[in-house]
Design an enzyme around this catalytic site. Structure first.
Site, PDB file in Angstrom:
ATOM      1  N   GLU A  72       9.553  25.556  10.589  1.00  0.00           N
ATOM      2  CA  GLU A  72       9.215  24.864  11.838  1.00  0.00           C
ATOM      3  C   GLU A  72       8.027  23.940  11.586  1.00  0.00           C
ATOM      4  O   GLU A  72       7.036  24.367  10.997  1.00  0.00           O
ATOM      5  CB  GLU A  72       8.844  25.918  12.898  1.00  0.00           C
ATOM      6  CG  GLU A  72       8.351  25.352  14.216  1.00  0.00           C
ATOM      7  CD  GLU A  72       7.810  26.450  15.152  1.00  0.00           C
ATOM      8  OE1 GLU A  72       7.524  27.577  14.664  1.00  0.00           O
ATOM      9  OE2 GLU A  72       7.677  26.170  16.354  1.00  0.00           O
ATOM     10  N   HIS A 106       5.337  21.015  13.445  1.00  0.00           N
ATOM     11  CA  HIS A 106       4.831  20.251  14.587  1.00  0.00           C
ATOM     12  C   HIS A 106       3.782  19.272  14.098  1.00  0.00           C
ATOM     13  O   HIS A 106       2.912  19.638  13.284  1.00  0.00           O
ATOM     14  CB  HIS A 106       4.246  21.170  15.658  1.00  0.00           C
ATOM     15  CG  HIS A 106       5.290  22.053  16.238  1.00  0.00           C
ATOM     16  ND1 HIS A 106       6.258  21.580  17.078  1.00  0.00           N
ATOM     17  CD2 HIS A 106       5.562  23.361  16.030  1.00  0.00           C
ATOM     18  CE1 HIS A 106       7.075  22.568  17.389  1.00  0.00           C
ATOM     19  NE2 HIS A 106       6.691  23.653  16.751  1.00  0.00           N
ATOM     20  N   ARG A 135      -3.168  23.146  22.404  1.00  0.00           N
ATOM     21  CA  ARG A 135      -2.717  22.329  23.540  1.00  0.00           C
ATOM     22  C   ARG A 135      -2.389  23.199  24.777  1.00  0.00           C
ATOM     23  O   ARG A 135      -2.857  24.316  24.873  1.00  0.00           O
ATOM     24  CB  ARG A 135      -1.537  21.457  23.088  1.00  0.00           C
ATOM     25  CG  ARG A 135      -1.952  20.491  21.955  1.00  0.00           C
ATOM     26  CD  ARG A 135      -0.826  19.577  21.558  1.00  0.00           C
ATOM     27  NE  ARG A 135      -0.467  18.675  22.647  1.00  0.00           N
ATOM     28  CZ  ARG A 135       0.622  17.910  22.642  1.00  0.00           C
ATOM     29  NH1 ARG A 135       1.442  17.934  21.604  1.00  0.00           N
ATOM     30  NH2 ARG A 135       0.888  17.118  23.664  1.00  0.00           N
ATOM     31  N   ASN A 156      11.684  20.189  13.734  1.00  0.00           N
ATOM     32  CA  ASN A 156      10.700  19.996  14.789  1.00  0.00           C
ATOM     33  C   ASN A 156      11.517  19.843  16.071  1.00  0.00           C
ATOM     34  O   ASN A 156      11.986  18.742  16.377  1.00  0.00           O
ATOM     35  CB  ASN A 156       9.845  18.754  14.529  1.00  0.00           C
ATOM     36  CG  ASN A 156       8.783  18.580  15.611  1.00  0.00           C
ATOM     37  OD1 ASN A 156       8.810  19.249  16.653  1.00  0.00           O
ATOM     38  ND2 ASN A 156       7.853  17.669  15.366  1.00  0.00           N
ATOM     39  N   PRO A 201      13.730  15.755  20.772  1.00  0.00           N
ATOM     40  CA  PRO A 201      13.551  14.636  21.698  1.00  0.00           C
ATOM     41  C   PRO A 201      12.202  13.930  21.591  1.00  0.00           C
ATOM     42  O   PRO A 201      11.155  14.567  21.453  1.00  0.00           O
ATOM     43  CB  PRO A 201      13.712  15.281  23.078  1.00  0.00           C
ATOM     44  CG  PRO A 201      13.625  16.750  22.862  1.00  0.00           C
ATOM     45  CD  PRO A 201      14.062  17.006  21.451  1.00  0.00           C
ATOM     46  N   ASN A 202      12.283  12.604  21.643  1.00  0.00           N
ATOM     47  CA  ASN A 202      11.127  11.690  21.679  1.00  0.00           C
ATOM     48  C   ASN A 202      10.405  11.515  20.346  1.00  0.00           C
ATOM     49  O   ASN A 202       9.467  10.719  20.263  1.00  0.00           O
ATOM     50  CB  ASN A 202      10.110  12.119  22.768  1.00  0.00           C
ATOM     51  CG  ASN A 202      10.722  12.091  24.143  1.00  0.00           C
ATOM     52  OD1 ASN A 202      11.306  11.069  24.530  1.00  0.00           O
ATOM     53  ND2 ASN A 202      10.664  13.188  24.859  1.00  0.00           N
ATOM     54  N   TYR A 228      -0.491  12.363  18.345  1.00  0.00           N
ATOM     55  CA  TYR A 228       0.583  12.325  17.343  1.00  0.00           C
ATOM     56  C   TYR A 228       0.312  11.374  16.174  1.00  0.00           C
ATOM     57  O   TYR A 228       1.149  11.250  15.285  1.00  0.00           O
ATOM     58  CB  TYR A 228       1.909  11.931  18.026  1.00  0.00           C
ATOM     59  CG  TYR A 228       2.326  12.921  19.089  1.00  0.00           C
ATOM     60  CD1 TYR A 228       2.632  14.240  18.748  1.00  0.00           C
ATOM     61  CD2 TYR A 228       2.384  12.561  20.429  1.00  0.00           C
ATOM     62  CE1 TYR A 228       2.990  15.166  19.723  1.00  0.00           C
ATOM     63  CE2 TYR A 228       2.747  13.476  21.408  1.00  0.00           C
ATOM     64  CZ  TYR A 228       3.045  14.774  21.045  1.00  0.00           C
ATOM     65  OH  TYR A 228       3.398  15.690  22.001  1.00  0.00           O
ATOM     66  N   ALA A 282      10.057  19.171  22.390  1.00  0.00           N
ATOM     67  CA  ALA A 282       9.919  19.933  23.645  1.00  0.00           C
ATOM     68  C   ALA A 282      10.859  21.141  23.698  1.00  0.00           C
ATOM     69  O   ALA A 282      10.551  22.139  24.355  1.00  0.00           O
ATOM     70  CB  ALA A 282      10.160  19.018  24.835  1.00  0.00           C
ATOM     71  N   ARG A 314       2.917   5.664  21.792  1.00  0.00           N
ATOM     72  CA  ARG A 314       1.838   6.093  22.687  1.00  0.00           C
ATOM     73  C   ARG A 314       1.242   7.399  22.170  1.00  0.00           C
ATOM     74  O   ARG A 314       1.740   7.975  21.220  1.00  0.00           O
ATOM     75  CB  ARG A 314       2.374   6.277  24.104  1.00  0.00           C
ATOM     76  CG  ARG A 314       2.700   4.943  24.751  1.00  0.00           C
ATOM     77  CD  ARG A 314       3.301   5.107  26.112  1.00  0.00           C
ATOM     78  NE  ARG A 314       2.461   5.936  26.981  1.00  0.00           N
ATOM     79  CZ  ARG A 314       2.828   6.303  28.203  1.00  0.00           C
ATOM     80  NH1 ARG A 314       4.010   5.947  28.670  1.00  0.00           N
ATOM     81  NH2 ARG A 314       2.036   7.032  28.949  1.00  0.00           N
TER      82      ARG A 314
END
Ligand code: CA2
Length: 148
Positions: free
Chosen positions: A97, A99, A106, A73, A9-10, A22, A76, A17
């Protein structure tokens, strides 16, 4: 050889933004990098993005017997989804995996990754270049396994 790249997601909102976290490159740049890596390595690479957990589970199940490696990835869902972990275990396909951000630096809630316990490698904090590295790593791994 076929590699499936799954984005959660996203990820399709990249570049819009939070460039400090990112980067400034958008989702189309990410898709292009993935496509270019496939051409460079002479492998069939498919990219898939969904905002829906069940759709990602369906996509992983559909990869069974069709795909040699998965780059994921889960965004969330990394931090919440036992369903995605179980799907990866069910199909038994080597998975890396990725990111974009350095999740280890974080928030506490991003420190858990359910998929990590299944994945052969985790690449984090390299921006979208991490996807390229993940594809190259999987290609080498699959070729090594085939040579044995
Ligand atoms: O660093 C990564 O690749 C993440 O998987 C990205 C996820 C985040 O939930 C993970 O903890 C780490 C977020 C995906 C993109 O979210 C955006 C947020 C704002 C603007 C654009 C995209």
């Amino acid at each position: 050889m076929k590699i499936l790249v799954i984005n959660g997601p996203n990820i399709n909102m990249l570049g819009i933004r939070e460039p400090g976290i990112y980067g400034t490159q958008d989702y189309m740049s990410l898709r292009k990098l993935i496509e270019d890596t496939g051409v460079e390595c002479d492998i069939n690479v498919e990219e898939y993005q969904s905002n829906h957990e069940g759709d990602i589970v369906d996509k992983i199940q559909h990869a069974y017997g069709r795909v040699d490696g998965i780059v994921i990835n889960p965004a969330a869902y990394t931090h919440t989804s036992v369903a995605i972990l179980d799907a990866l275990k069910a199909v038994g396909i080597p998975t890396v995996e990725v990111h974009i951000s350095n999740v280890s630096a974080r928030e506490d809630f991003r420190q858990i990754s359910y998929v990590r316990q299944y994945c052969v490698k985790t690449i984090s904090g390299l921006g979208i270049e991490g996807y390229r590295q993940a594809i190259l790593y999987l290609k080498d791994l699959i070729e090594f396994k085939r040579s044995k």
